[in-house]
Motif scaffolding. Structure first.
Motif, PDB file in Angstrom:
ATOM      1  N   ALA A   1       0.831  -1.217   0.000  1.00  0.00           N
ATOM      2  CA  ALA A   1       0.000   0.000   0.000  1.00  0.00           C
ATOM      3  C   ALA A   1       0.854   1.252   0.000  1.00  0.00           C
ATOM      4  CB  ALA A   1      -0.930  -0.007   1.209  1.00  0.00           C
ATOM      5  N   LEU A   2       1.955   1.215   0.732  1.00  0.00           N
ATOM      6  CA  LEU A   2       2.836   2.378   0.814  1.00  0.00           C
ATOM      7  C   LEU A   2       3.703   2.506  -0.437  1.00  0.00           C
ATOM      8  CD1 LEU A   2       4.024   1.960   4.498  1.00  0.00           C
ATOM      9  CD2 LEU A   2       2.457   3.689   3.657  1.00  0.00           C
ATOM     10  N   ILE A  19      -2.260  14.124   0.224  1.00  0.00           N
ATOM     11  CA  ILE A  19      -2.721  12.810  -0.244  1.00  0.00           C
ATOM     12  C   ILE A  19      -1.706  11.724   0.103  1.00  0.00           C
ATOM     13  CG2 ILE A  19      -3.144  11.451  -2.353  1.00  0.00           C
ATOM     14  CD1 ILE A  19      -4.456  14.019  -3.515  1.00  0.00           C
ATOM     15  N   VAL A  20      -0.432  12.018  -0.115  1.00  0.00           N
ATOM     16  CA  VAL A  20       0.631  11.044   0.183  1.00  0.00           C
ATOM     17  C   VAL A  20       0.635  10.696   1.669  1.00  0.00           C
ATOM     18  CG1 VAL A  20       3.139  10.810   0.362  1.00  0.00           C
ATOM     19  CG2 VAL A  20       2.118  11.587  -1.775  1.00  0.00           C
ATOM     20  N   TRP A  21       0.537  11.716   2.527  1.00  0.00           N
ATOM     21  CA  TRP A  21       0.553  11.445   3.964  1.00  0.00           C
ATOM     22  C   TRP A  21      -0.742  10.794   4.443  1.00  0.00           C
ATOM     23  CZ3 TRP A  21       4.341  10.795   7.161  1.00  0.00           C
ATOM     24  CH2 TRP A  21       5.592  11.304   6.826  1.00  0.00           C
ATOM     25  N   ILE A  28       0.049   7.219   3.816  1.00  0.00           N
ATOM     26  CA  ILE A  28       1.029   6.692   4.782  1.00  0.00           C
ATOM     27  C   ILE A  28       0.350   6.410   6.122  1.00  0.00           C
ATOM     28  CG2 ILE A  28       3.072   7.300   6.154  1.00  0.00           C
ATOM     29  CD1 ILE A  28       4.107   8.827   3.708  1.00  0.00           C
ATOM     30  N   ILE A  29      -0.371   7.406   6.630  1.00  0.00           N
ATOM     31  CA  ILE A  29      -1.011   7.261   7.952  1.00  0.00           C
ATOM     32  C   ILE A  29      -2.096   6.184   7.915  1.00  0.00           C
ATOM     33  CG2 ILE A  29      -2.437   8.455   9.672  1.00  0.00           C
ATOM     34  CD1 ILE A  29      -0.875  11.040   8.830  1.00  0.00           C
ATOM     35  N   GLY A  53      -1.356  -1.524  11.608  1.00  0.00           N
ATOM     36  CA  GLY A  53      -1.054  -1.601  13.040  1.00  0.00           C
ATOM     37  C   GLY A  53      -2.204  -2.187  13.840  1.00  0.00           C
ATOM     38  N   ILE A  54      -3.436  -1.776  13.502  1.00  0.00           N
ATOM     39  CA  ILE A  54      -4.620  -2.287  14.218  1.00  0.00           C
ATOM     40  C   ILE A  54      -4.755  -3.791  14.017  1.00  0.00           C
ATOM     41  CG2 ILE A  54      -7.151  -2.258  14.230  1.00  0.00           C
ATOM     42  CD1 ILE A  54      -6.958   0.782  13.665  1.00  0.00           C
TER      43      ILE A  54
END
Length: 786
Positions: free
Chosen positions: A443-444, A732-734, A737-738, A745-746
């Protein structure tokens, strides 16, 4: 007499560590005869500056020092002017992780100074220091890349062709058939009442149909020492599920993964096609006129000087001059402007314009490779080879992230059963498998370069050429914007507004002498004087001619010494005169060292210049500064009208560079300084600034070469649009990322506590990737930012 400075370069083959590069730079800089030293880890090049005569000693000492500091580095002296670049197309490249592996593999080849893989355009950019080694390196790359990644076919990029279209229908149908057969076998085993010795082979057949190719690739990679990729992760996770008897879940995970890869591949290719369509300005043909006949040929086959016909509705295929006809042309594909432009005989036209109504006969002035449309396509399609810091970070992050997750998964499978009473190994092993499934960073690695590429493509459609993702990202940090005046904030169209003779000369005689003095100059001021004179200048009467940079011109006419220039020229030549107030540029004249009068020339401020300055201030720009060689009164009048923070007038070209350096020394480390100029006379300042923006540079070779960003119209307000596009792209990029890190992570946490199944892990992984790719495509839509 001060010794001449000499620069020497060494290629450090095998240098892939930034810390090592910094260490080498620090120690080489301490060599007594070295004035300056820098090491570029990306190009693996060390550059030293020494005094002439000391360069050989410096090279010898530097080699000895580097061999001592880093014995594994191979040192070669860079051969001047033999560097070469080559672009290879990587057909079948659909995996971002594979792109990173190919990039590292080629970067490590002997003789390669830099290698970059642009996942979006499927291109590999190779730079070598010695052009003679290029064939060997290309052949080696073409042979070794398919071994590293069997699905990739390497071909030479003969043109700047757009990226590949969607996957072929045959491949999609084949994959769908395989997955369908896998589902049938899996459901048969799951729903049927079979003994275990029959049930297990049916599950195995279903599994192999779903993921046999994944297992095969993973096996080949293991033999090549390439463990940490998505093939290995999926193979390990699904074989682990089989090992603990979770056959249906192992098959389902492989099925979901393959379906996800299929949809992801289609989504990425659709997004690539959207970007390609956005820049669909490539002409398909040119109608060549040969006598009374015409012939349709490829634009590449037309030579400069040839005549071409362009009918209504056709694209103008090559840059040229209209010799016959009258029409309106649509320039929106190049400039982003929707208002058609009128052209007639004598007007310049550029490739990429669309002829809307009349028939045009055009004399070609540039071959296709040098044409505007070819340069724009090359810039846009290859801009992603200059990677932004965010992209580089994510590539490094992915390299360490996957092995770290595998390490945690191993601990998760082994440690709890040993230390927690009653903990079953199979339960914790299952949780560890979930870790493996979710760890893929696709995804990244996919969405981030796609976001930057979309931002660059969208900017191009708005008439803004950004030459790399690094410059697009840098625009987010702009705090100082420095403008040239003439042709940037003003129209650069000068008119003589007043002629003031002093002494015996009439206004007509003063203008004639000025026209003679300026007759060899192409400067806008010279052209305005010639236009006001309105007659043919008799250059035969001109004797000596001398141009004094930053001051003016000295000529001799009929035995008379004539000086024409600014007040600096009068002061330099000790000509006595009284300076008078005038809004405009003043050209002073002296004849036989006697002051003869002055001519006032005025320039108009561009309509949207005030809007541009106000827009920049609204975006948080700290200072807007104007640098000009014009008179102080003129500069201050323009600065006051536009609301500029600072104005520095009466500057010579090198003084503009000094002013930029002074501003640069005041800014903070993370702040960027932009210089905006016409890209022709301001090349040194454009190069010195953090970001050089050429204004009105469409079709100008100097602008495209010198600047990092080219505004293809004369509108300063496009600078505001460029900054807004950069900020939106970064947002959009961040977001991606987030979103990706939080979602993964979840699921990782839920999986560790036994609250998530492997099915949920694979669905979340595929879903996050698809959503991130779709979000990245939003970077294309920038029209409302103008």
């Amino acid at each position: 007499m001060e010794a001449k400075a000499v620069k020497r370069k060494l290629v450090l083959e095998g240098l892939d560590c930034a810390v090592c590069a910094a260490k080498i730079e620090t120690h080489v800089a301490k060599i007594s005869c070295v004035n300056e030293c820098s090491v570029d880890v990306m190009t693996k090049t060390l550059t030293m500056e020494t005094a002439e005569g000391d360069d050989q000693t410096a090279v010898l000492e530097a080699k000895q020092l580097i061999n001592k500091l880093e014995p594994g580095i191979r040192i070669k002296e860079a051969t001047q002017n033999t560097a070469a670049k080559q672009v290879l197309l990587l057909k079948g490249l659909d995996c971002a992780n594979c792109a990173a592996k190919v990039e590292k593999h080629v970067s490590d080849m002997e003789g390669v100074t830099a290698a970059t893989v642009d996942f979006v355009s499927k291109k590999l950019f190779i730079e070598v220091q010695d052009a003679a080694s290029m064939n060997r390196i290309v052949n080696e790359a073409a042979a070794s890349i398919p071994v590293l990644e069997p699905d990739i076919e390497v071909v030479l990029d003969q043109t700047s062709a757009a990226v590949e279209e969607d996957p072929d229908d045959g491949g999609i149908k084949k994959m769908i058939f395989r997955l369908g057969a896998s589902v049938i076998f899996g459901l048969t085993a799951l729903l049927g009442d079979f003994p275990s010795f029959v049930e297990l082979p049916i599950y195995v057949i279903s599994y192999l149909l779903a993921g046999g190719d994944i297992l095969l690739r993973a096996g080949k990679n293991i033999f090549r020492g390439q463990l940490f990729d998505e093939n290995f992760l999926m193979s390990l996770a699904t074989l682990g599920a089989f090992a603990i008897g979770e056959y249906p879940e192992g098959i389902a995970v492989m099925l979901f993964f393959q379906v996800g890869e299929l949809f992801q591949s289609i989504a990425v290719n659709r997004s690539r096609k959207s970007i390609s369509d956005l820049m669909d300005i490539r002409p398909e043909f040119a109608t060549l006129k040969i006598g009374n006949k015409t012939e349709r040929v490829a634009p590449e086959a037309v030579n400069a000087g040839a005549m071409i016909l362009v009918k209504p509705g056709e694209k103008i295929p090559l840059d040229g001059v209209v010799v016959e006809g009258h029409s309106m042309v649509d320039t929106s594909a190049l400039t982003g402007e929707s208002v058609p432009r009128e052209v007639a005989a004598g007007n310049d036209v550029l490739s990429g314009f669309v002829n809307t109504n009349g028939m045009l006969t055009i004399r070609v002035t540039k071959e296709y490779g040098e044409s505007t449309v070819a340069k724009i396509l090359d810039l846009v399609q290859n801009a992603s080879s200059r990677k932004a810091a965010t992209e580089k970070f994510i590539t490094r992050f992915a390299r360490y992230y996957t092995p770290a997750v595998i390490g945690i998964a191993t601990l998760l499978a082994v440690v709890p059963p040993l230390v927690i009473s009653g903990a079953a190994f199979s339960d914790w092993f299952y949780r560890a498998l979930i870790f493996l499934v979710i760890s893929c960073p696709c995804a990244l690695v996919v969405s981030i370069p796609l976001g930057f590429f979309g931002g660059i493509g969208g900017a191009s459609k708005s008439g803004i050429l950004i030459k790399g993702s690094n410059f697009l990202e840098a625009l987010n940090h702009v705090k100082y914007v420095v403008f040239d005046k003439t042709g940037t904030l003003t129209k650069g169209v000068f008119n003589v507004t007043n002629i003031v003779p002093k002494g015996e000369l009439t206004a007509e005689q003063l203008l004639e002498y000025a026209a003679l003095a300026e007759s060899y100059s192409n400067h806008p001021i010279a052209q305005s004087i010639s236009a006001a004179y309105g007659k043919e200048v008799n250059k035969e009467v001109i004797g000596k001619y001398e141009e004094i940079a930053g001051h003016g011109i000295k000529i001799e006419v009929d035995g008379k010494a004539i000086l024409a220039g600014n007040k600096k020229l009068m002061t330099k030549e000790a000509i006595s005169f009284v300076e008078e107030a005038a809004i405009g540029t003043m050209v002073h004249l002296a004849i036989d060292r006697q002051y003869a009068g002055y001519i006032v020339i005025s320039d108009e401020v561009k309509e949207d210049a005030s809007k541009a300055i106000a827009g920049l201030k609204a975006l948080g720009i700290k200072k807007t500064v104007m640098l000009t060689g014009d008179a102080k009164k003129v500069g201050e009048a323009v600065g006051q009208k536009l609301g500029l923070t600072e104005v520095h007038a009466e500057l010579l070209p090198h003084e503009k560079v000094e002013q930029v350096e002074q501003l640069d020394s005041r800014k903070q480390k993370d702040e960027k300084l932009v210089f905006v100029g016409d890209g022709i006379n301001d090349t040194p300042v454009l190069a010195r600034a953090d970001i050089g923006i050429a204004m009105g540079g469409l079709g100008s070779d100097a602008a495209i070469e010198a600047a990092d960003v080219v505004i293809m119209t004369d509108e300063p307000s496009k600078i505001v649009t460029a900054v807004k596009i950069a900020k939106r792209t970064r947002k959009i990029v961040w977001q991606n990322i987030i979103f990706a890190l939080v979602a993964k992570g979840i699921v990782l946490i839920l999986g560790a506590f036994g609250l998530a199944t492997m099915w949920q892990a694979i669905i979340s992984d595929v879903g996050v990737t698809l959503l991130a790719v779709l979000n990245a495509m939003r970077a294309l839509k920038v029209a409302h930012l103008s």
